[in-house]
Structure formats: C-alpha cells, structure tokens
Design a protein around this motif. Structure first.
Motif, PDB file in Angstrom:
ATOM      1  N   SER A 187      33.821  53.496  45.146  1.00  0.00           N
ATOM      2  CA  SER A 187      34.388  52.770  43.992  1.00  0.00           C
ATOM      3  C   SER A 187      34.103  51.408  44.092  1.00  0.00           C
TER       4      SER A 187
ATOM      5  N   TYR B 217      44.065  49.247  44.613  1.00  0.00           N
ATOM      6  CA  TYR B 217      44.482  47.877  44.368  1.00  0.00           C
ATOM      7  C   TYR B 217      43.429  47.082  43.278  1.00  0.00           C
ATOM      8  N   ASN B 218      43.752  46.284  42.777  1.00  0.00           N
ATOM      9  CA  ASN B 218      42.750  45.307  41.881  1.00  0.00           C
ATOM     10  C   ASN B 218      42.974  43.774  42.159  1.00  0.00           C
TER      11      ASN B 218
ATOM     12  N   PRO C  57      42.425  52.971  48.454  1.00  0.00           N
ATOM     13  CA  PRO C  57      42.232  51.562  47.901  1.00  0.00           C
ATOM     14  C   PRO C  57      42.110  51.341  46.547  1.00  0.00           C
TER      15      PRO C  57
ATOM     16  N   PHE D  56      47.398  40.565  43.371  1.00  0.00           N
ATOM     17  CA  PHE D  56      46.730  42.032  43.172  1.00  0.00           C
ATOM     18  C   PHE D  56      47.786  43.063  42.338  1.00  0.00           C
TER      19      PHE D  56
ATOM     20  N   ASN E 234      36.324  48.959  44.081  1.00  0.00           N
ATOM     21  CA  ASN E 234      37.030  48.519  45.260  1.00  0.00           C
ATOM     22  C   ASN E 234      36.392  48.412  46.672  1.00  0.00           C
ATOM     23  N   GLN E 235      35.907  49.674  46.943  1.00  0.00           N
ATOM     24  CA  GLN E 235      35.147  49.989  48.229  1.00  0.00           C
ATOM     25  C   GLN E 235      33.937  49.059  48.500  1.00  0.00           C
TER      26      GLN E 235
ATOM     27  N   GLN F 259      36.145  55.553  37.713  1.00  0.00           N
ATOM     28  CA  GLN F 259      36.139  53.950  37.455  1.00  0.00           C
ATOM     29  C   GLN F 259      34.724  53.651  37.461  1.00  0.00           C
TER      30      GLN F 259
ATOM     31  N   ASP G 133      46.719  51.764  50.324  1.00  0.00           N
ATOM     32  CA  ASP G 133      47.374  50.432  49.772  1.00  0.00           C
ATOM     33  C   ASP G 133      48.713  50.639  49.819  1.00  0.00           C
TER      34      ASP G 133
ATOM     35  N   GLY H 145      46.450  48.730  40.056  1.00  0.00           N
ATOM     36  CA  GLY H 145      45.001  49.401  39.947  1.00  0.00           C
ATOM     37  C   GLY H 145      45.378  50.790  39.296  1.00  0.00           C
TER      38      GLY H 145
END
Length: 309
Positions: A9, A296-297, A294, A279, A11-12, A186, A147, A282
């Motif tokens: 993602s 979260y943004n 995870p 944050f 995020n990753q 995403q 998260d 997300g």
C-alpha cells in the motif's frame, strides 16, 4: 493462503522509506502500539488464549512480514500461529488506587519492550492478575501491522471470539476484509486521480517545512532517535473550557486545540507559516472500516498566521 502478496500500500511504501534498521525509524523494534483492557469477573484463560489465536487467523496483517530483497520491499503472508500470552501476578493488596497504579505500571513495562517486525504473529498479549476477579490485559502490536483504529477492531473481535470460546463453540464471525484488498483499492485509486491531487498538494505545500517545538534539552551527538509516550489526564476545567471555545466557534474540539497549538508554535518559533503534521484514520471507504493494518494517513496541515491577532 500464504506466500508473497502482490503489492504494498502507499502507507507501507511510506513506512519502508523511513527504514533505519532495528533501533530507529518506522520499522524498528520500538515502533509499536500498546492498549490495555481491565477485565472484571471470572476469566477463562484458556478461552482467552484460543480467542487471541482466532484473531490472528482472522486478520492476515497480524501474520504478514515486510521483507526486502534485490527486487525491493514486499509483503509475505505467514500461516496462523499461536499468540504469546504471558501471565504475571501483579496483585495489589492495597486500595483501588494501588491496583490502578499496578495496572498502569504493567502497561508501561509492556510498552517498553522491543518488538521486532520479523516476529510472527505481530500481536502479543500480557495478562496481569490484580486479584481473583480483576485482571489487566495488555495487547501489543508492531505498527507495521496495525494502527489505533485497528486496535479497536482487534479488541472487538477478541471479545466476540472469547465469548464463543468460553461457551465451548467456535467463533461465528462473518468473513473479514483483508489489508491486501485495501492496498489494491488504494493503488487503483492512486492511478485514476493521483495526477490532479498530487499537483494540487505540491502547489499548496511548495516550500513547506514541518515545524517542531524547541526542545528543553539537546540530545547528545549520536544518540538514538527518541520515541516515547507520556500518559496524562487533562483536567475537567480545562476540557470544558476548550469545549466551550469549540462550540462558540462552531468547530470541533480538534480544530480548537489545533488552533491553540498553532498560536503556541508561532510564539515559540517566531514563524507564521506553520506546517503541523497530524494523522487521519484513512478509512473514508466504508468497506475497509473493519480491516486490520496501517491505513492511517499522514497529513501535513499548513496554516498562514500572518495578520492574525
């Protein structure tokens, strides 16, 4: 299903870009989340242990490793395995306050433990016995697997699985969406509107620099990056006053406190063009509300305080 998963993602990707090894950065052994639950009444430890294993089997991210090879970073899904459930007798023969203190001390001890991202499952549990019918359960995950929102999902599912196991039956929860589904969604969304969105935010954040409040002490050269949490309670008087300000300005409590922080930052730094990171959950897409991972943004908020009183 086990083995390598298709793609990371965003995020990753962000987390992997902050890799500084095991002792610092977003993939380090200190980048963890710890939650505590106070459990009252009779406790079936065997059912609790089985329920923890159920949660790991249910949510793939709790058994997914981030690995790097010559081709770059990728996810590897491992088979379900037993969750470590350590038990401690931290009983306090004193008052309720001393029992509360013992519970918080246990959470502090658990939170201070290193947790390698290579450890699978990426969920630990520590059960502290305060009395015959009083326990505290500390749940710890590595941040690459969850998260704050995910921890609520884990706790909700754990409660449902425990109730089933304590009743002598298997959990009957409906199927759960997995983090790899979120990653695919995403990435597809990114391809469809990334150009327009990225252009807008590049313009809005041109020249921006995240500000931090000045520290009272300077770290020695070569010291490890600090990462710590200080727990405290904001008193009712201040809380109610902040809520009144929020209502009077028809804003949320977050916005009122964020504005106060910006004013403090300007006072301490002398800067009027402030960029403060925060944050969001997300989870704007409802289908991913129950996903563990995870999501979260990271959101930098830029505020121009020039001309403000």
């Amino acid at each position: 299903m086990t083995g390598n998963l298709p793609e990371l993602s965003l995020n990753q990707d962000f987390l992997c870009s902050l890799d500084n090894g095991e002792t610092a950065g977003a993939l380090s052994q200190w980048y963890t989340i710890t939650y505590g639950l106070r459990l009252r009444g009779n406790l079936d430890v065997g059912a609790l242990s089985a329920a923890l294993d159920d949660v790991v089997a249910r949510h793939e991210m709790l058994r997914t490793s981030l690995r790097r090879d010559e081709g770059g970073w990728h996810q590897h899904l491992n088979s379900p395995g037993p969750v470590s459930l350590r038990r401690h007798d931290v009983g306090s023969a004193g008052s309720a306050d001393s029992a509360d203190r013992a519970a918080y001390d246990l959470l502090d001890d658990v939170e201070a433990e290193p947790f390698s991202r290579h450890e699978v499952p990426l969920l630990r549990a520590v059960l502290g016995r305060l009395g015959a019918d009083d326990h505290v359960l500390a749940l710890m995950t590595h941040h690459i697997a969850s998260d704050a929102w995910s921890m609520q999902v884990i706790i909700t599912d754990l409660a449902a699985c425990y109730a089933a196991r304590a009743a002598g039956r298997a959990p009957g929860l409906p199927g759960a969406r997995q983090y790899r589904e979120f990653a695919a969604w995403q990435r597809a969304r990114e391809e469809s509107w990334a150009g327009v969105a990225s252009g807008h935010w590049r313009e809005r954040l041109l020249g921006a620099r995240v500000h931090a409040l000045p520290a009272a002490r300077v770290l020695p050269e070569g010291a490890a990056d600090p990462y710590s949490v200080h727990r405290f309670v904001i008193g009712r008087e201040l809380t109610e006053a902040a809520a009144r300000v929020a209502r009077s300005t028809r804003s949320s409590l977050f916005v009122a406190l964020f504005a106060a922080y910006n004013l403090l930052a300007r006072q301490l730094t002398g800067e009027s063009d402030l960029v403060v990171p925060t944050f969001t959950a997300g989870r704007s897409e409802p289908r991913f509300a129950g996903v563990v991972g995870p999501l979260y943004n990271f959101l930098p908020i830029r505020t121009d305080l020039r001309g403000c009183g």
